[in-house]
Design a protein around this motif. Structure first.
Motif, mmCIF file in Angstrom:
data_model
loop_
_atom_site.group_PDB
_atom_site.id
_atom_site.type_symbol
_atom_site.label_atom_id
_atom_site.label_comp_id
_atom_site.label_asym_id
_atom_site.label_seq_id
_atom_site.Cartn_x
_atom_site.Cartn_y
_atom_site.Cartn_z
ATOM 1 N N THR A 115 58.409 16.869 -17.258
ATOM 2 C CA THR A 115 57.288 15.997 -16.900
ATOM 3 C C THR A 115 57.604 14.737 -15.991
ATOM 4 O OG1 THR A 115 56.091 16.983 -18.711
ATOM 5 C CG2 THR A 115 55.333 14.950 -17.775
ATOM 6 N N GLN A 116 58.819 14.065 -16.603
ATOM 7 C CA GLN A 116 59.243 12.971 -15.898
ATOM 8 C C GLN A 116 59.827 13.393 -14.371
ATOM 9 O OE1 GLN A 116 59.258 9.845 -17.213
ATOM 10 N NE2 GLN A 116 59.571 9.168 -15.063
ATOM 11 N N LEU A 117 60.375 14.371 -14.236
ATOM 12 C CA LEU A 117 60.686 14.794 -12.772
ATOM 13 C C LEU A 117 59.664 15.094 -12.085
ATOM 14 C CD1 LEU A 117 63.117 15.633 -10.905
ATOM 15 C CD2 LEU A 117 62.717 18.208 -12.086
ATOM 16 N N ALA A 118 58.665 15.702 -12.543
ATOM 17 C CA ALA A 118 57.428 15.817 -11.769
ATOM 18 C C ALA A 118 56.455 14.951 -11.508
ATOM 19 C CB ALA A 118 56.324 16.819 -12.530
ATOM 20 N N VAL A 119 56.550 13.725 -11.941
ATOM 21 C CA VAL A 119 56.097 12.443 -12.025
ATOM 22 C C VAL A 119 56.947 11.815 -10.696
ATOM 23 C CG1 VAL A 119 55.718 10.010 -12.820
ATOM 24 C CG2 VAL A 119 54.922 12.172 -13.958
ATOM 25 N N ASP A 120 58.284 11.948 -11.001
ATOM 26 C CA ASP A 120 59.253 11.060 -10.055
ATOM 27 C C ASP A 120 59.359 11.742 -8.597
ATOM 28 O OD1 ASP A 120 60.224 9.558 -12.342
ATOM 29 O OD2 ASP A 120 62.091 10.488 -12.515
ATOM 30 N N LEU A 121 58.664 12.847 -8.640
ATOM 31 C CA LEU A 121 58.747 13.902 -7.143
ATOM 32 C C LEU A 121 57.224 13.590 -6.722
ATOM 33 C CD1 LEU A 121 61.039 16.794 -7.923
ATOM 34 C CD2 LEU A 121 61.806 14.871 -6.670
ATOM 35 N N LYS A 122 56.312 12.965 -7.524
ATOM 36 C CA LYS A 122 55.002 12.915 -7.185
ATOM 37 C C LYS A 122 54.301 14.221 -7.243
ATOM 38 C CE LYS A 122 55.730 8.375 -4.671
ATOM 39 N NZ LYS A 122 55.805 7.521 -5.878
ATOM 40 N N ILE A 123 54.853 15.227 -7.899
ATOM 41 C CA ILE A 123 54.370 16.419 -7.811
ATOM 42 C C ILE A 123 52.545 16.535 -8.043
ATOM 43 C CG2 ILE A 123 54.377 18.921 -8.801
ATOM 44 C CD1 ILE A 123 57.364 18.572 -8.954
ATOM 45 N N PHE A 124 52.532 15.739 -9.035
ATOM 46 C CA PHE A 124 50.927 15.617 -9.498
ATOM 47 C C PHE A 124 49.994 15.126 -8.512
ATOM 48 C CE2 PHE A 124 53.204 15.425 -13.646
ATOM 49 C CZ PHE A 124 52.782 16.612 -14.094
ATOM 50 N N GLU A 125 50.512 14.311 -7.765
ATOM 51 C CA GLU A 125 49.836 13.565 -6.655
ATOM 52 C C GLU A 125 49.573 14.615 -5.430
ATOM 53 O OE1 GLU A 125 51.532 9.907 -5.440
ATOM 54 O OE2 GLU A 125 51.649 9.089 -7.433
ATOM 55 N N LYS A 126 50.757 15.324 -5.236
ATOM 56 C CA LYS A 126 50.570 16.327 -4.157
ATOM 57 C C LYS A 126 49.610 17.624 -4.400
ATOM 58 C CE LYS A 126 55.143 15.448 -2.433
ATOM 59 N NZ LYS A 126 56.623 15.494 -2.528
ATOM 60 N N LEU A 127 49.779 17.823 -5.993
ATOM 61 C CA LEU A 127 48.668 18.927 -6.164
ATOM 62 C C LEU A 127 47.591 18.355 -6.023
ATOM 63 C CD1 LEU A 127 50.553 20.011 -9.292
ATOM 64 C CD2 LEU A 127 50.106 21.498 -7.321
ATOM 65 N N GLU A 128 47.080 17.256 -6.104
ATOM 66 C CA GLU A 128 45.771 16.728 -6.342
ATOM 67 C C GLU A 128 45.159 16.645 -4.922
ATOM 68 O OE1 GLU A 128 43.021 12.877 -7.793
ATOM 69 O OE2 GLU A 128 45.287 12.559 -7.519
ATOM 70 N N GLN A 129 46.185 16.196 -3.893
ATOM 71 C CA GLN A 129 45.814 16.307 -2.688
ATOM 72 C C GLN A 129 45.491 17.530 -2.004
ATOM 73 O OE1 GLN A 129 49.247 13.961 -1.066
ATOM 74 N NE2 GLN A 129 48.693 12.073 -1.611
ATOM 75 N N ALA A 130 46.366 18.367 -2.528
ATOM 76 C CA ALA A 130 46.113 19.888 -1.821
ATOM 77 C C ALA A 130 44.971 20.675 -2.413
ATOM 78 C CB ALA A 130 47.373 20.715 -2.385
ATOM 79 N N GLN A 131 44.326 20.240 -3.566
ATOM 80 C CA GLN A 131 43.239 20.669 -4.315
ATOM 81 C C GLN A 131 43.520 22.152 -4.320
ATOM 82 O OE1 GLN A 131 39.635 19.317 -2.465
ATOM 83 N NE2 GLN A 131 40.094 17.231 -2.926
ATOM 84 N N ASN A 132 42.638 22.909 -3.665
ATOM 85 C CA ASN A 132 42.955 24.366 -3.791
ATOM 86 C C ASN A 132 43.729 25.276 -2.706
ATOM 87 O OD1 ASN A 132 41.114 24.623 -6.017
ATOM 88 N ND2 ASN A 132 39.502 24.701 -4.819
ATOM 89 N N ALA A 133 44.243 24.487 -1.817
ATOM 90 C CA ALA A 133 45.038 25.017 -0.678
ATOM 91 C C ALA A 133 46.498 25.275 -1.434
ATOM 92 C CB ALA A 133 45.416 24.002 0.484
ATOM 93 N N PRO A 134 46.955 26.175 -0.738
ATOM 94 C CA PRO A 134 48.535 26.880 -1.053
ATOM 95 C C PRO A 134 49.464 25.800 -0.819
ATOM 96 C CG PRO A 134 47.633 28.141 0.567
ATOM 97 C CD PRO A 134 46.437 27.154 0.305
ATOM 98 N N LEU A 135 50.539 25.750 -1.668
ATOM 99 C CA LEU A 135 51.389 24.954 -1.493
ATOM 100 C C LEU A 135 52.748 25.541 -1.011
ATOM 101 C CD1 LEU A 135 50.967 22.542 -4.506
ATOM 102 C CD2 LEU A 135 50.434 22.006 -2.301
#
Length: 89
Positions: free
Chosen positions: A69-89
């Protein structure tokens, strides 16, 4: 933390009722019964824990989950998921 609402109290009661109803299957060692009760116990824990208790459990009892979880926060993965919404990553 605010006292539990009627909804969360009902959710806890529902989970406990389902666990109680599953005891016969568990005693008979019905395939999948143990896994069902285990999943219900996790739901019960989630329904009863406060947010701070969840963080404490993750930090002390589940260090790998906390690290991920800390790694995901550090890499801003949650922000990227929010920005992508339903688009494939």
């Amino acid at each position: 933390m605010a006292p539990s609402t009627d909804r969360s109290t009902q959710n806890v009661a529902d989970i406990l009722g389902t666990i109680a109803a599953s005891t016969e299957s568990l005693a008979k060692q019905t395939p999948g019964a143990r896994e069902k009760v285990l999943a219900l116990s996790h739901q019960l824990t989630s329904a009863l824990e406060t947010p701070s208790e969840t963080i404490q459990r993750m930090g002390w009892a589940e260090p790998a989950r906390f690290a991920a979880t800390q790694l995901a926060v550090d890499l801003k993965i949650f922000e990227k998921l929010e920005q992508a919404q339903n688009a494939p990553l």
